[in-house]
Enzyme design. Structure first.
Site, PDB file in Angstrom:
ATOM      1  N   GLY A 190      25.381  87.925 -35.326  1.00 19.32           N
ATOM      2  CA  GLY A 190      26.629  87.166 -35.177  1.00 19.32           C
ATOM      3  C   GLY A 190      27.597  87.710 -34.150  1.00 19.32           C
ATOM      4  N   SER A 191      27.086  88.410 -33.125  1.00 18.65           N
ATOM      5  CA  SER A 191      28.030  88.969 -32.149  1.00 18.65           C
ATOM      6  C   SER A 191      28.689  87.877 -31.300  1.00 18.65           C
ATOM      7  CB  SER A 191      27.339  90.005 -31.251  1.00 18.65           C
ATOM      8  OG  SER A 191      26.391  89.403 -30.404  1.00 18.65           O
TER       9      SER A 191
ATOM     10  N   HIS B  84      21.896  79.866 -25.208  1.00 15.54           N
ATOM     11  CA  HIS B  84      20.492  80.251 -25.102  1.00 15.54           C
ATOM     12  C   HIS B  84      20.389  81.386 -24.076  1.00 15.54           C
ATOM     13  CE1 HIS B  84      16.186  79.832 -25.323  1.00 15.54           C
ATOM     14  NE2 HIS B  84      16.145  79.876 -23.999  1.00 15.54           N
TER      15      HIS B  84
ATOM     16  N   GLU C 269      27.110  86.732 -22.475  1.00 18.84           N
ATOM     17  CA  GLU C 269      27.227  85.663 -23.485  1.00 18.84           C
ATOM     18  C   GLU C 269      28.596  85.727 -24.152  1.00 18.84           C
ATOM     19  OE1 GLU C 269      23.949  85.295 -26.254  1.00 18.84           O
ATOM     20  OE2 GLU C 269      22.563  86.171 -24.823  1.00 18.84           O
TER      21      GLU C 269
HETATM   22  C1  GRF Z   1      21.866  85.631 -28.566  1.00 17.50           C
HETATM   23  O1  GRF Z   1      21.185  86.289 -27.536  1.00 17.50           O
HETATM   24  C2  GRF Z   1      21.858  84.155 -28.371  1.00 17.50           C
HETATM   25  O2  GRF Z   1      21.849  83.777 -27.026  1.00 17.50           O
HETATM   26  C3  GRF Z   1      20.547  83.764 -28.999  1.00 17.50           C
HETATM   27  O3  GRF Z   1      20.418  84.606 -30.108  1.00 17.50           O
HETATM   28  C4  GRF Z   1      21.183  85.783 -29.908  1.00 17.50           C
HETATM   29  C5  GRF Z   1      22.136  85.863 -31.039  1.00 17.50           C
HETATM   30  O4  GRF Z   1      22.881  87.035 -31.051  1.00 17.50           O
HETATM   31  N1  GRF Z   1      20.546  82.355 -29.295  1.00 17.50           N
HETATM   32  P1  GRF Z   1      24.147  87.157 -32.000  1.00 17.50           P
HETATM   33  O5  GRF Z   1      23.688  86.801 -33.412  1.00 17.50           O
HETATM   34  O6  GRF Z   1      25.203  86.218 -31.502  1.00 17.50           O
HETATM   35  O7  GRF Z   1      24.567  88.584 -31.909  1.00 17.50           O
END
Ligand code: GRF
Length: 227
Positions: free
Chosen positions: A12-13, A109, A174
């Site tokens: 969930g980062s 993604h 992200e």
């Molecule tokens: C991220 O790399 C996102 O792009 C992909 O899954 C990962 C999730 O990471 N869909 P987090 O749970 O948000 O830390």
């Protein structure tokens, strides 16, 4: 005030980055709920610590995708969302579910779509010999990891990279582009025109990670090419 519902499956980062940005930048929005498909999703604890409503709709309790998606939609709709945010939500969604949230569901993604939909994107990029890789925020359509692109971030691929190193570099971007894209939605600045997204007023919908840290193998390669 827009209601935002965030779906997670694990760490969930990205959710955390959105929650923090919403608070720090005082968006006209409320994180109405964080919903996970796994009771052990680590991000639930962070959301609860911020006083955000949390819920679990455990996909293992349902006989098929349609039943799970119906229950999930019912839970989500209880929070009357203006936007549903998939943040590391590791479930393939049915067409009915996706249609229900058409134009109001975003995903991130970890690749420069349309390259490398699906899983293990960082390894795919390494195997393909990519020199740049990245992440994409897009509206969700019924085709997996496709849909109108809201924002993209590109990072260099280093000779020394393994999938974990590359994933970490991409993840850092992200956390920048996803909150930014959600904010644009909240501010009603995104318009969908067929398969394209227009941002008004315009600003860069991309991020290129600066090549600031020292990577000797990359530097050596560049020097070699110049000679
Ligand atoms: C991220 O790399 C996102 O792009 C992909 O899954 C990962 C999730 O990471 N869909 P987090 O749970 O948000 O830390």
């Amino acid at each position: 005030m827009k209601n935002l519902v965030i779906l997670i499956s694990g760490r969930g980062s990205n959710m955390e980055a959105i929650v923090r940005a919403c608070a720090h930048e005082a968006w006209p929005a409320k994180i109405a709920a964080v919903i996970a498909n796994r009771p052990d999703a680590a991000g639930l604890a962070f959301a609860a610590s911020r006083g955000i409503a949390t819920a679990v709709v455990d996909h293992r309790q349902f006989p098929d995708r349609a039943a799970f998606d119906a229950a999930l939609a019912q839970t989500i709709d209880g929070y009357q969302p203006d936007l549903v945010i998939l943040a590391g939500f590791m479930r393939v969604l049915t067409e009915g579910f996706v249609d229900h949230y058409s134009g109001r569901m975003l995903n991130i993604h970890p690749s420069l779509l349309p390259s490398f939909p699906g899983l293990k994107t960082h390894q795919q990029a390494l195997d393909a010999g990519c020199r740049v890789h990245g992440a994409t925020v897009h509206f969700v359509t019924s085709k997996l990891d496709h849909g109108p692109i809201v924002a993209q971030a590109a990072v260099p691929v280093r000779a020394s990279d393994d999938a974990a190193a590359l994933a970490a570099r991409v993840l850092g971007t992200e956390h920048v582009i996803y909150p930014r894209a959600v904010r644009w939605f909240v501010e009603e600045r995104l318009a969908l025109d067929g398969g394209n997204v227009t941002l008004t007023p315009p600003e860069p919908q991309w991020l290129f990670l600066d090549h600031t840290d020292n990577d000797t193998s990359a530097n050596a390669q560049t020097a070699g090419e110049g000679a």
